[in-house]
Scaffold this motif. Structure first.
Motif, PDB file in Angstrom:
ATOM      1  N   PRO A 140      -2.722   0.415   4.189  1.00 18.28           N
ATOM      2  CA  PRO A 140      -1.719  -0.500   4.237  1.00 18.28           C
ATOM      3  C   PRO A 140      -0.341   0.036   3.853  1.00 18.28           C
ATOM      4  CG  PRO A 140      -3.677  -1.469   3.326  1.00 18.28           C
ATOM      5  CD  PRO A 140      -3.911  -0.137   3.326  1.00 18.28           C
ATOM      6  N   ASN A 141       0.522  -0.510   4.115  1.00 15.39           N
ATOM      7  CA  ASN A 141       1.993   0.191   3.667  1.00 15.39           C
ATOM      8  C   ASN A 141       2.691  -0.508   2.525  1.00 15.39           C
ATOM      9  OD1 ASN A 141       3.006  -1.835   5.029  1.00 15.39           O
ATOM     10  ND2 ASN A 141       4.328  -0.645   6.459  1.00 15.39           N
ATOM     11  N   ASP A 142       2.125  -1.675   2.206  1.00 14.10           N
ATOM     12  CA  ASP A 142       2.861  -2.310   0.831  1.00 14.10           C
ATOM     13  C   ASP A 142       2.475  -1.784  -0.309  1.00 14.10           C
ATOM     14  OD1 ASP A 142       0.573  -4.339  -0.307  1.00 14.10           O
ATOM     15  OD2 ASP A 142       0.316  -4.296   1.733  1.00 14.10           O
ATOM     16  N   THR A 143       3.324  -1.993  -1.271  1.00 21.54           N
ATOM     17  CA  THR A 143       3.098  -1.267  -2.676  1.00 21.54           C
ATOM     18  C   THR A 143       1.517  -1.348  -3.143  1.00 21.54           C
ATOM     19  OG1 THR A 143       5.407  -1.358  -2.946  1.00 21.54           O
ATOM     20  CG2 THR A 143       3.827  -0.738  -4.860  1.00 21.54           C
ATOM     21  N   VAL A 144       1.133  -2.358  -3.555  1.00 18.72           N
ATOM     22  CA  VAL A 144       0.055  -2.571  -3.945  1.00 18.72           C
ATOM     23  C   VAL A 144      -0.994  -2.192  -3.045  1.00 18.72           C
ATOM     24  CG1 VAL A 144      -1.445  -4.485  -5.156  1.00 18.72           C
ATOM     25  CG2 VAL A 144       0.905  -4.346  -5.776  1.00 18.72           C
ATOM     26  N   GLU A 146      -1.498  -0.411  -0.667  1.00 18.99           N
ATOM     27  CA  GLU A 146      -1.541   1.231  -0.515  1.00 18.99           C
ATOM     28  C   GLU A 146      -2.205   1.890  -1.884  1.00 18.99           C
ATOM     29  OE1 GLU A 146       0.654   4.627   1.901  1.00 18.99           O
ATOM     30  OE2 GLU A 146       2.045   3.574   0.273  1.00 18.99           O
ATOM     31  N   ALA A 147      -1.880   1.652  -2.786  1.00 17.82           N
ATOM     32  CA  ALA A 147      -2.527   2.098  -4.301  1.00 17.82           C
ATOM     33  C   ALA A 147      -3.857   1.846  -4.222  1.00 17.82           C
ATOM     34  CB  ALA A 147      -1.497   1.740  -5.279  1.00 17.82           C
ATOM     35  N   ARG A 148      -3.988   0.610  -3.975  1.00 16.17           N
ATOM     36  CA  ARG A 148      -5.595   0.001  -4.070  1.00 16.17           C
ATOM     37  C   ARG A 148      -6.588   0.630  -2.834  1.00 16.17           C
ATOM     38  NH1 ARG A 148      -6.904  -6.307  -2.526  1.00 16.17           N
ATOM     39  NH2 ARG A 148      -9.282  -6.148  -2.860  1.00 16.17           N
ATOM     40  N   LYS A 162      -3.452  11.991  -9.000  1.00 15.26           N
ATOM     41  CA  LYS A 162      -2.926  12.540 -10.298  1.00 15.26           C
ATOM     42  C   LYS A 162      -2.913  11.473 -11.461  1.00 15.26           C
ATOM     43  CE  LYS A 162       0.895  14.833  -7.382  1.00 15.26           C
ATOM     44  NZ  LYS A 162       2.244  14.770  -7.335  1.00 15.26           N
ATOM     45  N   ASP A 163      -3.161  12.131 -12.570  1.00 16.73           N
ATOM     46  CA  ASP A 163      -3.056  11.296 -13.875  1.00 16.73           C
ATOM     47  C   ASP A 163      -1.910  10.171 -13.884  1.00 16.73           C
ATOM     48  OD1 ASP A 163      -5.451  12.543 -14.596  1.00 16.73           O
ATOM     49  OD2 ASP A 163      -4.366  14.108 -16.112  1.00 16.73           O
ATOM     50  N   GLY A 164      -2.385   9.149 -14.192  1.00 15.61           N
ATOM     51  CA  GLY A 164      -1.297   8.057 -14.338  1.00 15.61           C
ATOM     52  C   GLY A 164      -0.890   7.620 -13.183  1.00 15.61           C
ATOM     53  N   ALA A 165      -1.498   7.853 -11.857  1.00 11.78           N
ATOM     54  CA  ALA A 165      -1.108   7.165 -10.713  1.00 11.78           C
ATOM     55  C   ALA A 165      -1.812   5.760 -10.772  1.00 11.78           C
ATOM     56  CB  ALA A 165      -1.792   7.803  -9.406  1.00 11.78           C
ATOM     57  N   GLY A 166      -0.721   4.549 -10.806  1.00 11.22           N
ATOM     58  CA  GLY A 166      -0.966   3.464 -10.794  1.00 11.22           C
ATOM     59  C   GLY A 166      -0.988   2.535  -9.771  1.00 11.22           C
ATOM     60  N   ASN A 167      -0.431   1.299  -9.841  1.00 17.76           N
ATOM     61  CA  ASN A 167      -0.448   0.189  -8.708  1.00 17.76           C
ATOM     62  C   ASN A 167       0.469   0.410  -7.861  1.00 17.76           C
ATOM     63  OD1 ASN A 167      -2.669  -0.947  -9.911  1.00 17.76           O
ATOM     64  ND2 ASN A 167      -1.582  -2.368 -11.160  1.00 17.76           N
ATOM     65  N   SER A 168       1.280   1.364  -7.979  1.00 13.99           N
ATOM     66  CA  SER A 168       2.499   1.876  -7.027  1.00 13.99           C
ATOM     67  C   SER A 168       1.956   3.141  -6.446  1.00 13.99           C
ATOM     68  CB  SER A 168       3.548   1.881  -7.744  1.00 13.99           C
ATOM     69  OG  SER A 168       3.704   2.914  -8.711  1.00 13.99           O
ATOM     70  N   ALA A 169       0.550   3.630  -6.392  1.00  7.77           N
ATOM     71  CA  ALA A 169       0.623   4.992  -6.012  1.00  7.77           C
ATOM     72  C   ALA A 169       0.852   5.075  -4.601  1.00  7.77           C
ATOM     73  CB  ALA A 169      -1.002   5.472  -6.454  1.00  7.77           C
ATOM     74  N   THR A 170       1.047   6.408  -4.171  1.00  6.33           N
ATOM     75  CA  THR A 170       1.343   6.660  -2.700  1.00  6.33           C
ATOM     76  C   THR A 170       0.543   8.032  -2.394  1.00  6.33           C
ATOM     77  OG1 THR A 170       3.349   8.040  -2.856  1.00  6.33           O
ATOM     78  CG2 THR A 170       3.655   5.451  -2.686  1.00  6.33           C
ATOM     79  N   ILE A 174      -1.376  12.269  -4.707  1.00  7.99           N
ATOM     80  CA  ILE A 174      -2.901  12.842  -4.439  1.00  7.99           C
ATOM     81  C   ILE A 174      -2.743  14.103  -4.981  1.00  7.99           C
ATOM     82  CG2 ILE A 174      -4.418  13.489  -2.683  1.00  7.99           C
ATOM     83  CD1 ILE A 174      -3.701  11.132  -1.005  1.00  7.99           C
ATOM     84  N   ALA A 175      -3.814  14.408  -6.049  1.00  8.19           N
ATOM     85  CA  ALA A 175      -3.732  15.746  -6.608  1.00  8.19           C
ATOM     86  C   ALA A 175      -4.710  16.656  -5.704  1.00  8.19           C
ATOM     87  CB  ALA A 175      -4.163  15.697  -7.863  1.00  8.19           C
ATOM     88  N   LYS A 176      -5.639  16.008  -5.201  1.00  4.00           N
ATOM     89  CA  LYS A 176      -6.937  16.823  -4.450  1.00  4.00           C
ATOM     90  C   LYS A 176      -7.105  16.136  -3.305  1.00  4.00           C
ATOM     91  CE  LYS A 176      -8.560  19.356  -8.588  1.00  4.00           C
ATOM     92  NZ  LYS A 176      -9.909  19.729  -9.378  1.00  4.00           N
ATOM     93  N   ASN A 177      -7.197  16.982  -2.064  1.00  8.12           N
ATOM     94  CA  ASN A 177      -7.413  16.454  -0.752  1.00  8.12           C
ATOM     95  C   ASN A 177      -8.475  17.377   0.039  1.00  8.12           C
ATOM     96  OD1 ASN A 177      -7.524  14.866   1.398  1.00  8.12           O
ATOM     97  ND2 ASN A 177      -5.371  14.898   1.848  1.00  8.12           N
TER      98      ASN A 177
END
Length: 274
Positions: A140-144, A146-148, A162-170, A174-177
């Motif tokens: 999903p492309n909406d803020t919440v 997508e983070a979810r 990444k550490d600290g990625a919260g409810n606005s993560a995109t 991503i730290a590792k993929n």
């Protein structure tokens, strides 16, 4: 028989633009508590749950309930803010917090009713391990949401945030993929329709049900209900929490009858939060 009004996105957006978010509203919203309680809802499962209440519980409780189904959930908070409806039932707290912050509105939760677990689905892979390197995943492309979605993938070992990625993560968080997944950002309602075009899609529970998916059976990964912050609730414009009609509906939505209805109808694809 369902007595439900269906609203198109265009009509609702027009109404929102005409009235404005700061309008006082008219009809039964704001100060008039003598008429029917008009509640906006997404069709599945919110509209179905409200219609059950309307058909089986409201009359005995002395509640005149009117359900208005909105095909686009993004129009429900504006309609609540401008007084077009008295309440809405479709969203979770992170989504509401984000909406209020961005729009300067003051909509508040009344009572949490259910959780629709977000799920990862695929027509091409039968398991998480079967997702190929370089697979494209719709989110999903909406803020919440997508983070979810990214949190769901992280919880199942597909990515690391990444550490600290919260409810606005995109995807930028991503730290590792390790599978080199690629992401296709779509409107939430479009994600189940994308399954033919992508390798997998993260789909909101209500859209999964509308598309005929069975989250409890078909999802490769599914959110857990325990300690989940994404429960869906009845919400109103601040100041209307004490409306006696709202209090009646809140009580009915968290009744044993509704809990049984959710369990029987959705078989784990929607879970009561009370």
């Amino acid at each position: 028989m369902r007595n439900t009004a269906k609203f198109t996105t265009a009509a609702l957006v027009t109404g929102a633009l005409t009235l404005g978010l700061s309008a006082c509203g008219s009809g039964n919203a704001a100060n008039d508590t003598s008429g029917p309680l008009i509640v906006a809802a997404s069709p599945v499962p919110h509209g179905e749950i409200l219609t059950y209440v309307k058909d089986h519980l409201a009359k005995k409780a002395g509640l005149d309930l009117e359900v208005k189904e909105f095909s686009d959930y993004t129009t429900q908070n504006p309609a609540t803010a401008d007084g077009s409806v008295d309440a809405n039932y479709f969203q979770n707290k992170p989504y509401l917090d984000d909406f209020n912050e961005k729009n300067g509105t003051d909509i508040v939760p009344v009572v949490t009713v259910h959780l629709e677990p977000l799920g990862l689905y695929s027509d091409k892979a039968k398991s998480l391990g079967a997702l190929k390197s370089g697979a494209t995943v719709a989110v999903p492309n909406d803020t919440v949401n997508e983070a979810r979605a990214l949190k769901l993938l992280a919880a199942n070992g597909l990515i690391t945030l990444k550490d600290g990625a919260g409810n606005s993560a995109t995807p930028a968080d991503i730290a590792k993929n390790p599978k080199n997944l690629k992401f296709k950002e779509l409107e939430a309602a479009q994600t189940p329709r994308s399954l033919n075009d992508v390798d997998a899609a993260v789909v909101n529970g209500n859209y999964a049900l509308s598309a005929g998916l069975k989250p409890a059976e078909q999802a490769l990964a599914l959110e857990k209900a325990e300690n989940n912050p994404y429960g869906n609730f009845l919400a109103v414009k601040k100041g209307n929490e004490d409306d006696p009609r709202v209090k009646k509906l809140a009580k009915l939505l968290t009744s044993p009858e509704v809990k049984k209805f959710i369990a029987d109808k959705y078989a784990g694809s929607v879970v009561a939060s009370f």
